[in-house]
Design an enzyme around this catalytic site. Structure first.
Site, mmCIF file in Angstrom:
data_model
loop_
_atom_site.group_PDB
_atom_site.id
_atom_site.type_symbol
_atom_site.label_atom_id
_atom_site.label_comp_id
_atom_site.label_asym_id
_atom_site.label_seq_id
_atom_site.Cartn_x
_atom_site.Cartn_y
_atom_site.Cartn_z
ATOM 1 N N MET A 30 8.183 -13.098 6.180
ATOM 2 C CA MET A 30 8.607 -13.681 7.853
ATOM 3 C C MET A 30 7.263 -14.287 8.084
ATOM 4 O O MET A 30 7.536 -14.488 9.200
ATOM 5 C CB MET A 30 8.698 -12.343 8.539
ATOM 6 C CG MET A 30 9.732 -11.386 7.495
ATOM 7 S SD MET A 30 10.852 -10.291 8.294
ATOM 8 C CE MET A 30 9.484 -9.196 8.882
ATOM 9 N N LEU A 33 1.570 -15.696 8.198
ATOM 10 C CA LEU A 33 0.700 -16.227 7.390
ATOM 11 C C LEU A 33 -0.224 -15.040 7.124
ATOM 12 O O LEU A 33 -1.437 -15.579 8.230
ATOM 13 C CB LEU A 33 0.616 -16.730 5.535
ATOM 14 C CG LEU A 33 2.231 -17.368 5.364
ATOM 15 C CD1 LEU A 33 2.183 -18.321 4.225
ATOM 16 C CD2 LEU A 33 3.207 -16.248 5.123
ATOM 17 N N GLY A 36 -3.625 -10.571 3.341
ATOM 18 C CA GLY A 36 -2.488 -10.019 2.105
ATOM 19 C C GLY A 36 -1.583 -11.253 1.649
ATOM 20 O O GLY A 36 -1.307 -10.286 0.504
ATOM 21 N N HIS A 37 -0.481 -11.922 2.391
ATOM 22 C CA HIS A 37 -0.145 -12.566 1.658
ATOM 23 C C HIS A 37 -0.381 -13.153 0.606
ATOM 24 O O HIS A 37 0.105 -13.582 -0.224
ATOM 25 C CB HIS A 37 1.277 -13.231 3.030
ATOM 26 C CG HIS A 37 1.695 -12.591 3.346
ATOM 27 N ND1 HIS A 37 1.751 -12.694 5.444
ATOM 28 C CD2 HIS A 37 2.930 -11.955 3.778
ATOM 29 C CE1 HIS A 37 1.886 -11.961 6.310
ATOM 30 N NE2 HIS A 37 3.516 -11.428 5.184
ATOM 31 N N ASP A 150 4.027 -1.873 1.938
ATOM 32 C CA ASP A 150 5.241 -1.721 2.584
ATOM 33 C C ASP A 150 5.625 -0.462 1.338
ATOM 34 O O ASP A 150 6.338 -1.361 0.580
ATOM 35 C CB ASP A 150 5.801 -2.442 2.657
ATOM 36 C CG ASP A 150 5.453 -3.350 3.981
ATOM 37 O OD1 ASP A 150 5.955 -2.938 5.044
ATOM 38 O OD2 ASP A 150 4.682 -4.755 3.948
ATOM 39 N N GLN A 153 10.020 -0.003 1.290
ATOM 40 C CA GLN A 153 10.059 -1.670 0.852
ATOM 41 C C GLN A 153 10.056 -1.811 -0.752
ATOM 42 O O GLN A 153 11.582 -2.251 -1.188
ATOM 43 C CB GLN A 153 10.053 -2.505 1.617
ATOM 44 C CG GLN A 153 10.993 -3.800 1.118
ATOM 45 C CD GLN A 153 9.678 -4.938 2.671
ATOM 46 O OE1 GLN A 153 10.589 -5.141 3.347
ATOM 47 N NE2 GLN A 153 8.346 -4.953 2.405
HETATM 48 P P1 AMP Z 1 6.429 -9.884 5.849
HETATM 49 O O1 AMP Z 1 5.823 -10.962 5.909
HETATM 50 O O2 AMP Z 1 5.701 -8.647 6.846
HETATM 51 O O3 AMP Z 1 7.323 -9.016 5.060
HETATM 52 O O4 AMP Z 1 5.717 -9.068 4.027
HETATM 53 C C1 AMP Z 1 5.686 -9.723 2.891
HETATM 54 C C2 AMP Z 1 4.826 -9.378 2.071
HETATM 55 O O5 AMP Z 1 3.545 -9.222 1.883
HETATM 56 C C3 AMP Z 1 5.996 -7.700 1.900
HETATM 57 O O6 AMP Z 1 5.694 -7.118 0.282
HETATM 58 C C4 AMP Z 1 4.676 -6.819 2.070
HETATM 59 O O7 AMP Z 1 4.554 -5.958 1.865
HETATM 60 C C5 AMP Z 1 3.107 -7.668 1.598
HETATM 61 N N1 AMP Z 1 2.433 -7.129 2.451
HETATM 62 C C6 AMP Z 1 2.300 -7.323 3.991
HETATM 63 N N2 AMP Z 1 0.935 -7.073 4.044
HETATM 64 C C7 AMP Z 1 0.019 -6.655 3.027
HETATM 65 C C8 AMP Z 1 -1.238 -6.548 3.130
HETATM 66 N N3 AMP Z 1 -2.183 -6.619 3.884
HETATM 67 N N4 AMP Z 1 -1.772 -5.881 2.118
HETATM 68 C C9 AMP Z 1 -0.854 -6.422 0.817
HETATM 69 N N5 AMP Z 1 0.254 -7.222 0.889
HETATM 70 C C10 AMP Z 1 0.946 -7.158 1.955
#
Ligand code: AMP
Length: 280
Positions: A30, A33, A36-37, A150, A153
């Site tokens: 989403m 970035l 994690g991303h 997540d 998810q």
């Molecule tokens: P989001 O942009 O929050 O929808 O996250 C996109 C992807 O990034 C999802 O698969 C999340 O699980 C992953 N994600 C978010 N934060 C982290 C993190 N700290 N470590 C690993 N993956 C992450």
């Protein structure tokens, strides 16, 4: 790097990459970035010749009071981040492009999505499985890369992909944390210094639980009670749930099986909601 905003163009481009024999990896995000991303993008790079990052704030997964409008949007910065990370394609459609007027088809997983975040955020997983279905159908990637941060998810997505034969391999990347232990997340930057300090109890309690298991404790009740107690000592932190589950099924685990039990936590730090987890 190419930036694509329409479904038709994305379909054509993905088809062209496939025709050249290229493996495609999709990282669904989403935006806003962070590290994690970036770990997901790196994992995608290791598995495929073509890395596609989608950036789409999915309104379907937000409840009426869950702040879809306030969700951070910083497309220009995200594009620069993706270019630097050697991403091939950024797919950044508008809401109207993804869900045109009259859109009325939804995908639901009805087992793993029910407990935990499914209780407190009843819109979440219907939104996630629907947007992932749309993205998987547009891109048809060989693999979909998600974060263990997540975990529910990822489990729901895996189940949906298997049940509906999407044919994409799912790759789950370990959680990336900041130096103080807080998992990287878009909401971290909203924390005041005090809130940040208090939020560290999330990782501290996860580590304490892991130590208990390492020293021989197997009773989930005891671990959950200890974690709840530790979190309860912080004035600004409120527990939404603390549970130990099987990572694949999200079913509660009464006795911890080391290496398989997943301790999952959701809390409010004042008005900011955080989730985190650790394999015990
Ligand atoms: P989001 O942009 O929050 O929808 O996250 C996109 C992807 O990034 C999802 O698969 C999340 O699980 C992953 N994600 C978010 N934060 C982290 C993190 N700290 N470590 C690993 N993956 C992450």
């Amino acid at each position: 790097m190419q930036k694509i905003t329409t479904v038709t163009e994305m379909q054509q481009l993905a088809r062209a990459f496939r025709a050249k024999g290229s493996r495609l990896a999709l990282v669904s995000t989403m935006g806003a970035l962070h590290e994690g991303h970036l770990a997901l993008i790196k994992a995608a790079r290791e598995r495929a010749e073509t890395v596609i990052v989608s950036i789409f704030v999915n309104p379907l997964q937000f409840g009426p009071s869950e702040g879809v409008v306030a969700y951070p949007r910083m497309l220009e910065a995200d594009l620069a981040t993706c270019a630097q990370a050697n991403v091939d394609v950024v797919f950044a459609p508008s809401t109207e492009e993804m869900y045109p007027r009259g859109y009325s088809s939804y995908v639901m997983e009805e087992s793993l999505s029910k407990p935990l975040c499914g209780v407190s955020r009843p819109h979440l997983f219907r939104g996630v499985t629907t947007v992932l279905s749309v993205l998987l159908n547009i891109v048809r990637p060989d693999c979909l890369v998600m974060g263990r941060k997540d975990a529910q998810q990822a489990a729901v997505a895996r189940k949906m992909i298997n049940d509906l034969h999407f044919g994409a391999e799912i790759v789950v990347v370990p959680t990336i944390r900041e130096a103080d232990g807080l998992a990287c997340g878009v909401r971290n930057r909203d924390l005041t210094t005090t809130q940040r300090q208090e939020s560290l109890v999330i990782h501290q309690s996860l580590k304490k639980a892991k130590e208990m298991v390492d020293s021989g404790v197997r009773s989930s009740d005891r671990i959950v009670a200890e974690v709840t107690h530790i979190i309860g000592q912080r004035r600004r932190v409120r527990v939404i749930y603390v549970s130990i589950v099987d990572e694949a099924t999200m079913d509660p685990m009464r006795e911890v099986v080391p290496g398989r039990g997943l301790l999952v936590i959701a809390v409010w730090v004042d008005e900011i909601r955080f989730i985190d987890n650790m394999v015990l």
